[in-house]
Design an enzyme around this catalytic site. Structure first.
Site, PDB file in Angstrom:
ATOM      1  N   HIS A 171      -7.121  -7.865   4.368  1.00 21.23           N
ATOM      2  CA  HIS A 171      -7.240  -9.243   4.862  1.00 21.23           C
ATOM      3  C   HIS A 171      -7.641 -10.190   3.736  1.00 21.23           C
ATOM      4  O   HIS A 171      -7.115 -11.296   3.617  1.00 21.23           O
ATOM      5  CB  HIS A 171      -8.278  -9.324   5.977  1.00 21.23           C
ATOM      6  CG  HIS A 171      -7.888  -8.605   7.220  1.00 21.23           C
ATOM      7  ND1 HIS A 171      -8.701  -8.565   8.335  1.00 21.23           N
ATOM      8  CD2 HIS A 171      -6.792  -7.878   7.550  1.00 21.23           C
ATOM      9  CE1 HIS A 171      -8.122  -7.848   9.294  1.00 21.23           C
ATOM     10  NE2 HIS A 171      -6.972  -7.426   8.817  1.00 21.23           N
ATOM     11  N   HIS A 183       0.557  -9.727  12.690  1.00 21.01           N
ATOM     12  CA  HIS A 183      -0.515  -9.031  11.985  1.00 21.01           C
ATOM     13  C   HIS A 183       0.047  -7.957  11.058  1.00 21.01           C
ATOM     14  O   HIS A 183      -0.459  -7.755   9.940  1.00 21.01           O
ATOM     15  CB  HIS A 183      -1.507  -8.394  12.950  1.00 21.01           C
ATOM     16  CG  HIS A 183      -2.657  -7.755  12.231  1.00 21.01           C
ATOM     17  ND1 HIS A 183      -3.698  -8.481  11.714  1.00 21.01           N
ATOM     18  CD2 HIS A 183      -2.877  -6.466  11.882  1.00 21.01           C
ATOM     19  CE1 HIS A 183      -4.528  -7.664  11.083  1.00 21.01           C
ATOM     20  NE2 HIS A 183      -4.054  -6.430  11.172  1.00 21.01           N
ATOM     21  N   ASP A 189      -0.530  -7.523   7.109  1.00 22.89           N
ATOM     22  CA  ASP A 189      -0.797  -6.257   6.424  1.00 22.89           C
ATOM     23  C   ASP A 189       0.129  -6.074   5.216  1.00 22.89           C
ATOM     24  O   ASP A 189      -0.311  -5.699   4.126  1.00 22.89           O
ATOM     25  CB  ASP A 189      -0.571  -5.087   7.371  1.00 22.89           C
ATOM     26  CG  ASP A 189      -1.702  -4.881   8.368  1.00 22.89           C
ATOM     27  OD1 ASP A 189      -2.773  -5.490   8.189  1.00 22.89           O
ATOM     28  OD2 ASP A 189      -1.506  -4.113   9.325  1.00 22.89           O
ATOM     29  N   HIS A 226       0.155   0.733   6.436  1.00 20.40           N
ATOM     30  CA  HIS A 226      -0.424   0.696   5.101  1.00 20.40           C
ATOM     31  C   HIS A 226       0.112   1.796   4.192  1.00 20.40           C
ATOM     32  O   HIS A 226       0.381   1.563   3.015  1.00 20.40           O
ATOM     33  CB  HIS A 226      -1.946   0.795   5.196  1.00 20.40           C
ATOM     34  CG  HIS A 226      -2.567  -0.397   5.851  1.00 20.40           C
ATOM     35  ND1 HIS A 226      -2.481  -1.655   5.324  1.00 20.40           N
ATOM     36  CD2 HIS A 226      -3.251  -0.522   7.008  1.00 20.40           C
ATOM     37  CE1 HIS A 226      -3.103  -2.513   6.118  1.00 20.40           C
ATOM     38  NE2 HIS A 226      -3.568  -1.844   7.148  1.00 20.40           N
TER      39      HIS A 226
END
Length: 313
Positions: free
Chosen positions: A80, A238, A242, A265
């Site tokens: 973030h 979101h 990422d 990720h």
């Protein structure tokens, strides 16, 4: 944006780590040209450890992005913050942190973006380097894929596909600019499933997650948060956050399109490492040439991690 930039003043932030559940104090300090983003953390003996926010220092994990040594000095859940720095055009900053995880805030990048905007951005004397993608690079894993392809802008095309009716199949695409990130991506929160909470707690994860920092999907596929969603497609936004944050670990801003399907990720990290491992796939440039691929150019942005819930990759 041909010159490097840093922040105009020190920024102090406190919060809780979403996985550790522990209080975290974090400071962002202006840094000299060519510093990059560097984490400074002290161990119990007071010894300072320096960890550069680079792909080569990333430990691929499913639940968050970690830089450093998981068995030693490291910082978790950096996505973030990295996304905010990338989106706001910050090239050089020292991140002084008391803890081993960046604070989750309200589950997105908005608080970091607002703090950087308040501190201001300062142009520096050295020119910025860019990574221009020259040829496609693709990786696949367990039915998911991610790829870099040449483009004249910094572009993200992210698609997700969950069996949950609350999410389903969603897609977000756009050329990344500061304005797009601030208005369309930065406030999209991390998310997870209530059915997975006890398993994650047992493994030492999501200890700081709550309805204040996560979108939670109940057993009936309903949204538990009383305020609902910030966007009808907040989940894929979101995931785009990422991807932006994970790309921020390239060490230079990327000119090219990053495209993923059912990514996370781990896949983001593998794709970036694969690109950087192939010197025929990219080149370093100082000023994007307008006559290549497109006349448009947009600054890049950065990412975040789900608080809890299964990752597709």
């Amino acid at each position: 944006m041909t010159f490097q930039q840093t922040i105009g003043a020190q920024i102090d932030i406190t919060g809780v780590g979403v996985h550790s559940g522990q209080s975290v104090r974090l400071s962002l300090l202006p840094a000299e040209t060519d510093t990059g983003v560097v984490f400074h953390l002290s161990d119990k003996s007071g010894l300072l450890h320096e960890i550069k926010a680079l792909s080569s220092n990333v430990v691929p994990t499913d639940l968050s992005t970690v830089v450093g040594d998981p068995a030693g000095p490291h910082v978790a859940t950096v996505e973030h913050l990295m996304a905010a720095l990338y989106a706001m055009g910050i090239d050089n900053v020292v991140v002084r942190i008391e803890g081993r995880e960046t604070p989750i805030m309200d589950g997105c990048s908005a608080a970091f973006v607002d703090a950087i905007a308040e501190a201001g951005v300062v142009a520096q004397s050295a020119k910025r380097r860019y990574i221009r993608v020259l040829k496609p690079v693709r990786v696949e894993l367990n039915g998911a894929f991610a790829e870099y392809v040449p483009a004249g802008t910094t572009r993200f095309e992210v698609e997700i596909d969950f069996p949950s009716s609350a999410i389903g199949r969603q897609r977000f695409a756009g050329d990344l600019t500061e304005g797009l990130f601030r208005n369309e991506i930065a406030s999209a929160r991390t998310f997870g499933f209530m059915k997975d909470v006890e398993r994650l707690w047992a493994s030492g994860h999501a200890l700081g997650s709550s309805l204040a920092n996560s979108v939670v999907i109940g057993d009936d596929d309903g949204i538990i948060n009383s305020d609902g969603l910030r966007f009808t497609d907040e989940f894929v936004r979101h995931k785009t956050l990422d991807a932006v944050g994970d790309q921020a670990l390239a060490g230079a801003r990327v000119i090219g399109c990053y495209r993923s399907y059912r990514g996370g990720h781990k896949l983001n990290a593998i794709a970036l490492q694969t690109l950087l491992a192939d010197r025929r796939a990219f080149e370093f440039v100082e000023l994007p040439a307008r006559n290549r691929a497109s006349s448009r150019h947009a600054p890049v942005v950065a990412a975040a991690a789900p608080a809890f819930g299964p990752q597709t990759i």
